[in-house]
Motif scaffolding. Sequence first.
Motif, PDB file in Angstrom:
ATOM      1  N   GLY A  51     -12.322  12.058   3.814  1.00 33.01           N
ATOM      2  CA  GLY A  51     -12.071  11.537   2.475  1.00 33.01           C
ATOM      3  C   GLY A  51     -10.680  11.938   2.023  1.00 33.01           C
ATOM      4  N   ARG A  52     -10.580  12.552   0.838  1.00 27.46           N
ATOM      5  CA  ARG A  52      -9.283  13.043   0.377  1.00 27.46           C
ATOM      6  C   ARG A  52      -8.869  14.323   1.100  1.00 27.46           C
ATOM      7  N   THR A  53      -9.826  14.972   1.773  1.00 29.41           N
ATOM      8  CA  THR A  53      -9.508  16.185   2.531  1.00 29.41           C
ATOM      9  C   THR A  53      -9.259  15.786   3.984  1.00 29.41           C
ATOM     10  N   ARG A  54      -8.205  15.016   4.169  1.00 31.68           N
ATOM     11  CA  ARG A  54      -7.838  14.530   5.492  1.00 31.68           C
ATOM     12  C   ARG A  54      -6.369  14.839   5.758  1.00 31.68           C
ATOM     13  N   THR A  55      -5.978  14.641   7.008  1.00 25.12           N
ATOM     14  CA  THR A  55      -4.588  14.832   7.394  1.00 25.12           C
ATOM     15  C   THR A  55      -3.919  13.479   7.595  1.00 25.12           C
ATOM     16  N   ALA A 294     -17.585   7.241  -9.780  1.00 22.81           N
ATOM     17  CA  ALA A 294     -17.207   6.170 -10.703  1.00 22.81           C
ATOM     18  C   ALA A 294     -16.876   4.885  -9.968  1.00 22.81           C
ATOM     19  N   HIS A 295     -16.352   5.000  -8.762  1.00 20.84           N
ATOM     20  CA  HIS A 295     -15.997   3.810  -7.994  1.00 20.84           C
ATOM     21  C   HIS A 295     -17.210   3.226  -7.288  1.00 20.84           C
ATOM     22  N   VAL A 434       1.870   7.952  -3.129  1.00 14.73           N
ATOM     23  CA  VAL A 434       0.531   7.596  -3.599  1.00 14.73           C
ATOM     24  C   VAL A 434       0.540   7.788  -5.111  1.00 14.73           C
ATOM     25  N   ALA A 435       0.549   6.678  -5.834  1.00 11.26           N
ATOM     26  CA  ALA A 435       0.518   6.685  -7.294  1.00 11.26           C
ATOM     27  C   ALA A 435      -0.908   6.401  -7.756  1.00 11.26           C
ATOM     28  N   PRO A 436      -1.200   6.518  -9.060  1.00  8.27           N
ATOM     29  CA  PRO A 436      -2.578   6.338  -9.523  1.00  8.27           C
ATOM     30  C   PRO A 436      -3.242   5.042  -9.055  1.00  8.27           C
ATOM     31  N   GLN A 437      -2.500   3.940  -9.048  1.00 12.59           N
ATOM     32  CA  GLN A 437      -3.119   2.681  -8.612  1.00 12.59           C
ATOM     33  C   GLN A 437      -3.451   2.704  -7.122  1.00 12.59           C
ATOM     34  N   SER A 441      -6.915   1.816  -5.246  1.00  8.68           N
ATOM     35  CA  SER A 441      -7.000   0.688  -4.316  1.00  8.68           C
ATOM     36  C   SER A 441      -7.133   1.119  -2.861  1.00  8.68           C
ATOM     37  N   ASP A 442      -6.438   2.179  -2.465  1.00  8.83           N
ATOM     38  CA  ASP A 442      -6.413   2.584  -1.059  1.00  8.83           C
ATOM     39  C   ASP A 442      -7.454   3.646  -0.719  1.00  8.83           C
ATOM     40  N   TYR A 443      -7.799   4.478  -1.712  1.00  7.23           N
ATOM     41  CA  TYR A 443      -8.693   5.604  -1.419  1.00  7.23           C
ATOM     42  C   TYR A 443      -9.974   5.571  -2.249  1.00  7.23           C
ATOM     43  N   ALA A 444     -10.231   4.471  -2.948  1.00  9.92           N
ATOM     44  CA  ALA A 444     -11.500   4.232  -3.661  1.00  9.92           C
ATOM     45  C   ALA A 444     -11.824   5.341  -4.658  1.00  9.92           C
ATOM     46  N   VAL A 445     -10.812   5.763  -5.426  1.00  6.72           N
ATOM     47  CA  VAL A 445     -10.987   6.775  -6.461  1.00  6.72           C
ATOM     48  C   VAL A 445     -11.059   6.060  -7.803  1.00  6.72           C
TER      49      VAL A 445
END
Length: 534
Positions: A51-55, A294-295, A434-437, A441-445
Amino acid sequence: MNTVLASPALQRPRTKIAIVGAGPGGLAAAMLLAASGARVTVFEKDGVVGGRTRTLTTEQGYSFDLGPTFFLYPRILKEIFVRCGADLEAEVDLRRLEPQYRLIFEAASGATHIDCSSDMERMEAELARFSPGDAKGLRPFMAENRAKLDVFRPVLERPFVGPLDMVKWDMIRALPLLRPWSTVDRDLARHFRDPRVRLAFSFQTKYLGMSPFRCPSLFTILSHLEYEHGVFHPIGGCGAISAAMARVAERLGAEIRLNEPVERIAFEGRRARGIETGGRRHDTDAVVVNADFAHAIPRLVPAELRRDWTDEKIGKARYSCSTFMLYLGLDRPLPELAHHTVLLSEGYRENIAEIEGGTIPEVPSMYVQNAGITDPTLAPAGHSALYVLVPVPNLIKQPDWPAQAARYREIALNRLQALGLPDLRPHIRYEKIVAPQDWESDYAVGFGATFNLSHELPQMLYFRPGNRFRDVEGLYLVGGGTHPGSGLPVIYEGARITTGLIAQDLGLSGAPSRPTAAGDLTAATPAAAYGPER
């Protein structure tokens, strides 16, 4: 014949469980459930686990953590590995950092800094350099928060199934120490008079995407945990921990399917009976959702089945800030920069007010990781992999991010010079924004809120989405958007809570997921802690 009749459990098919998402919570759940004898399949939409804990790896030889960079309080994950017959430190090379990080305080009269240390004598000396009186408050602060964590630990280790769970004895016992009417900054003022010192022990609320001036006073335990138990760097980055968890889960028989997004959860009445992916249905006895709450929930669970967490309630909930990220591959080393550096602008409080109001700060505070001084695997020799994080408004507060990203890159690059670095633009050989959008869009947050639902009291404990999703049957949650909350140690603890409920509900043989007093690790050690989950 008699032997077969005496052992009916041998004939019973293995419990089948689908896990949606291979983030830290999903991986911890996969490990524990597989160790309990379940047949576990993890469905991950991306081509990597974590997920977000990736390399993030590049063709040029640079590697970056995507999200979390601080690895705190490894005891919980160690306990999970032991429960699964593995050894975390044999799987991952963990390096304790000393000093832990550098804090730089900007001021018109010139910047000052603290090299923060878990050595209490060294830390007292650091504080005494510019606030002698406050150095005396360090040990009382640590003792108070040690007691606070010990009292509140049982609350963070159990589920909140119904409203009566809010008035159990452990909650009543914890209330006097929690001071729910106070904030982190106000609580710290009882120990430290200098605002800079209070920031040194409160900037950690940003791990939750919250302001220390609004965050509940419980979360003074964040800095206590760093100073008490240390800050670690996993060689290869925090993504190495996710990879190790996946290896252990697969050794236990779990199947991890990458590049296989889940389209919907299959229900029969109000009970989850499986998932659908690629037009095919996979029947299961339970479903665990590790995707961003939320997503994912509005997409996976039909609105008519959600009586509590309706679309309207999800849309009106309070969310953390977002982050603007720069990942820079540089053709020069940066020996002058600490492994972790936090730049606190002179207008730190104003920054926070701007972010909460939807204004993008023009002179922002920021966090920078220069892990190459500890870990040579992250960049080619003579190069650096620089990670830059700037807290900014989420997409609810500031929906115009697509038009702002290019301009904000320049602001972030200029701010690096406040760390004593020259203009790094000529040295950039790789760059990713990596900006908020992009988080959305890319990481389903959901809403680009990188730290999930905020941790205000009305969104904690029973008021946070439950580990057993209350609106339907057979559906469970893990991750930063559910109880106990955000941050890697807490997400791992949440996976223990969730898998304990599943084991109880489905009668799995390996129900206990937490060590007992007679087990390999002591149960008396605090087993819940908050840390960064970006």
